[in-house]
Design a protein around this motif. Sequence first.
Motif, PDB file in Angstrom:
ATOM      1  N   GLU A 230       0.734  -1.285  -0.168  1.00 31.73           N
ATOM      2  CA  GLU A 230      -0.221   0.168   0.064  1.00 31.73           C
ATOM      3  C   GLU A 230       0.886   1.294  -0.029  1.00 31.73           C
ATOM      4  O   GLU A 230       0.720   2.176  -0.707  1.00 31.73           O
TER       5      GLU A 230
ATOM      6  N   LYS B 240      -7.520   8.188   7.172  1.00 28.85           N
ATOM      7  CA  LYS B 240      -8.375   8.565   6.036  1.00 28.85           C
ATOM      8  C   LYS B 240      -8.110  10.106   5.994  1.00 28.85           C
ATOM      9  O   LYS B 240      -8.181  10.596   4.681  1.00 28.85           O
TER      10      LYS B 240
ATOM     11  N   ASN C  13      -5.472   8.229   2.773  1.00 26.58           N
ATOM     12  CA  ASN C  13      -6.583   8.268   1.978  1.00 26.58           C
ATOM     13  C   ASN C  13      -7.527   7.297   2.581  1.00 26.58           C
ATOM     14  O   ASN C  13      -6.968   6.361   3.440  1.00 26.58           O
ATOM     15  N   GLU C  14      -8.601   6.855   2.012  1.00 22.42           N
ATOM     16  CA  GLU C  14      -9.507   5.984   2.574  1.00 22.42           C
ATOM     17  C   GLU C  14      -9.102   4.598   2.462  1.00 22.42           C
ATOM     18  O   GLU C  14      -9.291   3.875   3.295  1.00 22.42           O
ATOM     19  N   ARG C  15      -8.734   4.190   1.171  1.00 16.82           N
ATOM     20  CA  ARG C  15      -8.072   2.855   1.077  1.00 16.82           C
ATOM     21  C   ARG C  15      -6.931   2.425   1.899  1.00 16.82           C
ATOM     22  O   ARG C  15      -7.288   0.965   2.362  1.00 16.82           O
TER      23      ARG C  15
ATOM     24  N   VAL D  99      -7.783  -1.122   4.557  1.00 20.95           N
ATOM     25  CA  VAL D  99      -6.594  -2.057   4.649  1.00 20.95           C
ATOM     26  C   VAL D  99      -6.142  -2.275   6.120  1.00 20.95           C
ATOM     27  O   VAL D  99      -5.886  -3.179   6.863  1.00 20.95           O
TER      28      VAL D  99
END
Length: 710
Positions: free
Chosen positions: A298, A354, A358-360, A364
């Motif tokens: 990520e 977030k 970021n939200e992703r 994870v």
Amino acid sequence: MKVFKGMLETIVKIRSKWLRIIVPVLALCLYFFIITIGNVYTETYDIEPLTTARETIRSPITIENQEETERKTRQALEAVEDRFDILTNIADEQIGYIEEIFVALDKLETDAKLEEDKDGIPVQLTNKEKVERLKQLLSNSITDKVEDSVFLRLLDVPKEEREKGKEIFISYLQDEYANGVRTANINSAINRVRENIKYSTLDQNLIEAFHELTSFAMVENSFYDAEKTAEAKKQAASNVEPVMINAGEVIVREGETITNDVYEKLQLVGLLNKDRNVFPVIALGLLVLLIGSVIAYEMNRIDNLKHLDKGKIASILLISFFVISVMKIISIYTTASNELFFIVPVATGVLLLKQLINERLAIVLSILYAVLGGIIFNNGIPGTLNVEVIIYFFFSQFGAIIFLTNVKDRLSIVRSGIGMTVVNILTILLFVFLSFEKYSLGEVIVLSSFGVAAAFLSAVLTIGLMPFFETGLGILSDIKLLQLSSPNQPLLKKILTEAPGTYHHSVMVANLSETACDAIGANGLLARVAAYYHDIGKTVRPHYFIENQLSIKNPHDVISPEQSAEIIIRHPYDGAELLKKHKMPKEIIDVAMQHHGTSLLKYFYYKEKETNKAAREEDYRYPGPKPQTKEAAIISICDSVEAAVRSLKEPTEEKIEEIVSSIVNDRLMDGQLDECPLTIKEVKVIHQTICETLKGIFHSRIQYPMKEAK
């Protein structure tokens, strides 16, 4: 040579990139390993049999006690009786012999009454003659085994008494045969029949005769069946439940004697020093490496988007350290009865992630945090995962991510906290209803209050920690961007008061840039705020820029083109220095430095060319660097477009299209967009969006042809 040098630079760049990612991830993995090793690697004891336990010892694993299972199986097999087949034909044959004797007796008496001598007088037979005649009527199987005295006693008993005795004697025989007469118990069967006859009310002669006949009549009729016996033993063995030592089961309590049986159990579950098992540690290492691999993937993905910097790397590490540390601290005070894991503010981490990244990544890491929580809160039972904790932590974090809809507003964190509260309570009720245990209303309220507290703490901690990450680590969040966009910011006031033309130009560039960024999925808010500050360097010499030359003479008319170029070229770097001085975020400083890239200052270059044919183009180019991000590239285009369109006296749609196309093509042909991640498709979308926005802005100024007066 150039190819080799380029390859070397690429290798060094890749190596540097992975070092930036792998080293922090390995540090994070090491921390996870240290925190959770106590939950998978059991404490062992140096104890001997027949000593006293200094503490209560529980089993760390669920395992079968094979020796105990085998002992129970042996007991079950030993308890299985041998299986025998009872042959009814043998009993029928022997009872038939008894009946034959009595039939013969009756016949002998009948025949004797009918026999007469020559004078018609009934013949009187002696006992010996009666026995001989009787033996002639009986089978050899009877006469060979039954003594003559038995027959004489039977002959001395009246027929009615004899018939009564026969029925009783045969019934006793049938009872024994029905139970099965085996070699081992035949004597017992004979004795039982004799005892029953002995204490009957029959004639004494009959009793003595039956006493003798019992040995003849009672024979073996039950024989061992190996197949049935084996099947019975097999069934008994299969019915034996394995003897299990369950995880968490008390093996020995404090103060109790460690018997040999207890010592064997401790040895079986691996709680003795000599039996220490390293496999759980290997398993934990593999799990931590898998988690680290996901995090590294990520981080690499974010880095490929040019969004990963030292501040974000540090934030991932610090947030992970914080979340796992809080879990570990609370787990120390958690027991099977108090269930304090419900109060862990685990959602703090994903709320920060977030907003900061970021939200992703938040989603994870929410999964990874939940898995680690399942290990940390496994109630000290190595090799197990607390599924309740995993489910609760996951839904709590996922609810926080979903309800945090607007990362540009700190109040949205409070709203997210309310949403988390609902999710936490629903998840807790789920566990209550699924549980076999009976919870009282008071217990349900207490557990629900834990969920409410977890949501409240998560929101409060997020609000409290956000400024630290924004200021301390220099991370640019949307909330921080909104603060920087306020007209009350000192630098924006400086532009407005010292360079009002530049201020209005910056506002126009901000509008264009934000619209274009939103159209391709880039960070529109970052572009808007960066555009506000991109020309802050013009405040150093505001009157040397045409938008600020209101009612004054152009100072460039009295200096050489070379001097003018030097002043103009300097403004991005003056702005960067000014922004650094005011500790502005790196992203905004980069845009200020990069928005002109290495483009050519054409006006002054060609002006110098008119008088100096030896003028060098390099002297009239900005030093760079070229735009490195999509936002910087878009601001670079919009900056030139806005200035060009504003200079038009009659900005018609055709002229707007022509200018935008010219500037975009010039940027592409000059290589100014080579180092940013914009694609050709995205450039086309940017071109179209800028044109549409400008047409909307200048729509009221478009002049239409007038009808000629007749």
